[in-house]
Design a protein around this motif. Structure first.
Motif, short mmCIF file in Angstrom:
data_model
loop_
_atom_site.label_atom_id
_atom_site.label_comp_id
_atom_site.label_asym_id
_atom_site.label_seq_id
_atom_site.Cartn_x
_atom_site.Cartn_y
_atom_site.Cartn_z
N VAL A 42 13.11 11.93 17.58
CA VAL A 42 12.50 10.87 18.40
C VAL A 42 13.46 9.69 18.53
CG1 VAL A 42 10.07 11.42 17.98
CG2 VAL A 42 11.27 9.90 16.39
N GLU A 43 13.43 9.08 19.72
CA GLU A 43 14.34 7.98 20.02
C GLU A 43 13.83 6.67 19.44
OE1 GLU A 43 16.87 7.85 23.06
OE2 GLU A 43 17.19 9.89 22.30
N ASP A 44 12.53 6.46 19.58
CA ASP A 44 11.95 5.18 19.14
C ASP A 44 11.60 5.26 17.66
OD1 ASP A 44 10.62 2.86 18.72
OD2 ASP A 44 8.87 3.38 19.95
N ARG A 45 12.40 4.63 16.85
CA ARG A 45 12.16 4.68 15.41
C ARG A 45 11.52 3.41 14.86
NH1 ARG A 45 17.47 7.60 14.55
NH2 ARG A 45 17.02 9.67 15.39
N VAL A 46 10.90 2.66 15.76
CA VAL A 46 10.17 1.47 15.31
C VAL A 46 8.79 1.91 14.84
CG1 VAL A 46 9.18 -0.76 15.99
CG2 VAL A 46 11.43 -0.06 16.87
N ARG A 47 8.47 1.56 13.59
CA ARG A 47 7.18 1.94 13.03
C ARG A 47 6.63 0.74 12.26
NH1 ARG A 47 8.23 5.40 15.93
NH2 ARG A 47 8.02 7.66 15.77
N THR A 48 5.32 0.73 12.05
CA THR A 48 4.71 -0.35 11.28
C THR A 48 4.20 0.18 9.95
OG1 THR A 48 4.10 -1.52 13.29
CG2 THR A 48 2.91 -2.12 11.29
N LEU A 49 4.79 -0.33 8.88
CA LEU A 49 4.32 -0.02 7.53
C LEU A 49 3.36 -1.12 7.13
CD1 LEU A 49 7.24 1.01 5.12
CD2 LEU A 49 5.05 2.16 5.45
N GLN A 50 2.11 -0.73 6.86
CA GLN A 50 1.12 -1.76 6.57
C GLN A 50 1.00 -2.05 5.08
OE1 GLN A 50 -1.48 0.71 8.69
NE2 GLN A 50 -1.82 -0.74 10.37
N GLU A 51 1.31 -1.06 4.26
CA GLU A 51 1.04 -1.22 2.84
C GLU A 51 1.95 -0.29 2.04
OE1 GLU A 51 -3.32 -1.02 2.69
OE2 GLU A 51 -3.06 -0.92 0.50
N ILE A 52 2.51 -0.82 0.97
CA ILE A 52 3.15 0.03 -0.04
C ILE A 52 2.68 -0.53 -1.37
CG2 ILE A 52 5.29 0.84 -1.10
CD1 ILE A 52 6.80 0.20 1.43
N ASP A 53 2.06 0.27 -2.19
CA ASP A 53 1.78 -0.23 -3.54
C ASP A 53 1.90 0.88 -4.56
OD1 ASP A 53 -0.70 1.08 -3.43
OD2 ASP A 53 -1.72 -0.71 -2.70
N PHE A 54 1.77 0.49 -5.81
CA PHE A 54 1.98 1.40 -6.94
C PHE A 54 0.80 1.27 -7.89
CE2 PHE A 54 5.91 -0.78 -5.72
CZ PHE A 54 6.63 0.28 -5.19
N TYR A 55 0.37 2.39 -8.44
CA TYR A 55 -0.63 2.30 -9.49
C TYR A 55 -0.41 3.44 -10.48
CZ TYR A 55 -3.26 5.99 -7.01
OH TYR A 55 -3.64 7.16 -6.40
N GLU A 56 -0.94 3.29 -11.68
CA GLU A 56 -0.79 4.35 -12.68
C GLU A 56 -2.12 5.07 -12.86
OE1 GLU A 56 2.04 3.86 -15.89
OE2 GLU A 56 2.19 1.73 -15.35
N GLU A 57 -2.04 6.39 -12.99
CA GLU A 57 -3.24 7.21 -13.11
C GLU A 57 -2.91 8.45 -13.92
OE1 GLU A 57 -6.38 8.15 -9.72
OE2 GLU A 57 -4.72 9.56 -9.63
N ASN A 58 -3.64 8.68 -15.00
CA ASN A 58 -3.42 9.87 -15.84
C ASN A 58 -1.95 10.07 -16.23
OD1 ASN A 58 -6.17 10.53 -15.46
ND2 ASN A 58 -5.68 11.56 -13.54
N GLY A 59 -1.29 8.99 -16.54
CA GLY A 59 0.09 9.11 -16.98
C GLY A 59 1.09 9.30 -15.84
N LEU A 60 0.62 9.22 -14.60
CA LEU A 60 1.53 9.35 -13.45
C LEU A 60 1.65 8.01 -12.75
CD1 LEU A 60 0.01 12.65 -11.98
CD2 LEU A 60 2.10 12.46 -13.35
N LEU A 61 2.83 7.77 -12.17
CA LEU A 61 2.99 6.59 -11.32
C LEU A 61 2.78 7.05 -9.88
CD1 LEU A 61 3.81 3.57 -11.02
CD2 LEU A 61 6.15 4.38 -10.68
N VAL A 62 1.86 6.41 -9.20
CA VAL A 62 1.54 6.83 -7.83
C VAL A 62 1.98 5.75 -6.85
CG1 VAL A 62 -0.24 7.74 -6.30
CG2 VAL A 62 -0.48 8.01 -8.79
N PHE A 63 2.73 6.15 -5.83
CA PHE A 63 3.15 5.27 -4.73
C PHE A 63 2.17 5.51 -3.59
CE2 PHE A 63 7.85 4.61 -5.70
CZ PHE A 63 7.88 5.35 -6.86
#
Lengths: 253, 253
Positions: free
Chosen positions: A163-184
């Protein structure tokens, strides 16, 4: 002809990705096989997007048209009885005839699971990326804050992206821990090919101190895939949810 | 010659059980293969007990003798680098030369995972038994209370069991919920062939009202496998821990 929308989940381990490929076991080919057995005619299935080999889905969305008049709960039972046990239909809905799983998707959520451990866990080998180094979550949060927003994400997608148009909107990135895993957690209006995995790979380099959080704006500016981090392995990635505008869930006439 | 004790975990999905069988992929044969590559001589591996096809282990214990003088942490790294990724060595210890993984085991803990849902979950298909009926946990607890203790468990082991003495002591049975799964916990001094899975199958029949909690003493008394419940599927079962008397963990001279 009724159009049916399904939310499906699949364990990506045994598939060569979502999309049909000759001679390969794919999610789409299993869906088509089950639907054609039920419908006794050829069926075209559209998904919100592809997933790569090994990538999982909790909430992939597909649609198809059918001549069969079956109520949603029965569709679910019938499909689940025909599908292999690494794919499950979670819900079925009759939608308006112009609903489109891909074109109507207003956003997506992906999650990426990291097993932060020096020791392997046989039970996570296909479901989380084992990463043995310490991570500075504060730096990663700072980098994430700089990545959120509307940008040209050329540096953060596969060099093979067409794709030519690589403009995208990222609304959220966060991290949390669950059952010993790090989740993005990534929420955005749209994602480019390999974008989440390259974001993860780059954030991990920030977390280990290889790269400064403050360098994100330059990375975006560079529009150069060679400057960002490695593509994180597919088996840690989950297509978690696809968002549609409310209107798509209702009949309009 | 140093004797080495290892605690290992494995995902049972890809194995025809623990024990070596000609032409089959088993946990023991993978262990022997890795150890023989390291030791460059034939190695005999003993485990605390066998596990069936599909059954998992979080804390299986094995021992072997070796001429190699390697410190425990290096043993772990070396073995993990040679073992397939569905087996992991969790810890390594040098033990006294007469330690025996099976004969010295003073008790074991098994857990059984149940996915209580009408809907399949592709991610649990090999790791929990999907059970769609409601369960009366109070009745199951009452039945568990009547099963705990020292009894002849002939009714609760496979009819193929070869050992004559079927008297065993069950110290604990309890239930807890975790991540949407119902987990059964069994602690005992010893278990007969299929005993945990038959206990689970019988408790599930109590939970669905097919069988009265108060009938447990008669079932034990009957010494008849045909009177108890179905053998629950292997893929819900985990060998969780093997207990040894404190003395086995220490050098005595």
């Amino acid at each position: 002809m009724p159009r049916i929308k399904c939310i499906i989940s699949y364990d990506g381990t045994g598939f060569s990705g979502y999309q049909v490929q000759p001679g390969k076991r794919t999610v789409q080919s299993e869906l088509v096989k089950a639907l054609e057995r039920l419908n006794k005619t050829s069926i075209r299935v559209s998904a919100s997007g592809r997933t790569d080999a090994g990538v999982h889905a909790r909430g992939q969305v597909i649609h198809f048209d059918t001549m069969l008049e079956i109520e949603p709960a029965r569709w679910q039972i019938a499909l689940n009885s025909l599908l292999p046990d690494d794919i499950a239909v979670r819900s079925v809905e009759i939608v308006r005839p112009d609903f489109h799983a891909r074109f109507d998707a207003a956003g997506k959520e992906y999650r990426y699971f990291l097993l932060q451990s020096k020791n392997r866990d046989p039970f996570q080998r296909n479901y989380a990326y084992q990463f043995q180094y310490e991570l500075d979550l504060d730096s990663m949060r700072e980098a994430a804050r700089l990545l959120i927003g509307t940008h040209d994400f050329t540096s953060f997608c596969s060099a093979k992206t067409e794709v030519e148009d690589r403009v995208r909107t990222l609304q959220e990135i966060d991290f949390y821990e669950e059952n010993g895993l790090l989740v993005f957690r990534f929420v955005g209006e749209g994602f480019l090919y390999n974008m989440v995995r390259i974001l993860v790979g780059t954030l991990l380099e920030v977390g280990t101190g290889k790269r400064a959080a403050g360098s994100m704006p330059q990375l975006i500016e560079a529009r150069d895939r060679t400057q960002t981090g490695k593509t994180a392995p597919g088996h840690g990635l989950y297509l978690w949810k696809v968002f549609y505008g409310e209107e798509h869930h209702q009949f309009e006439n």
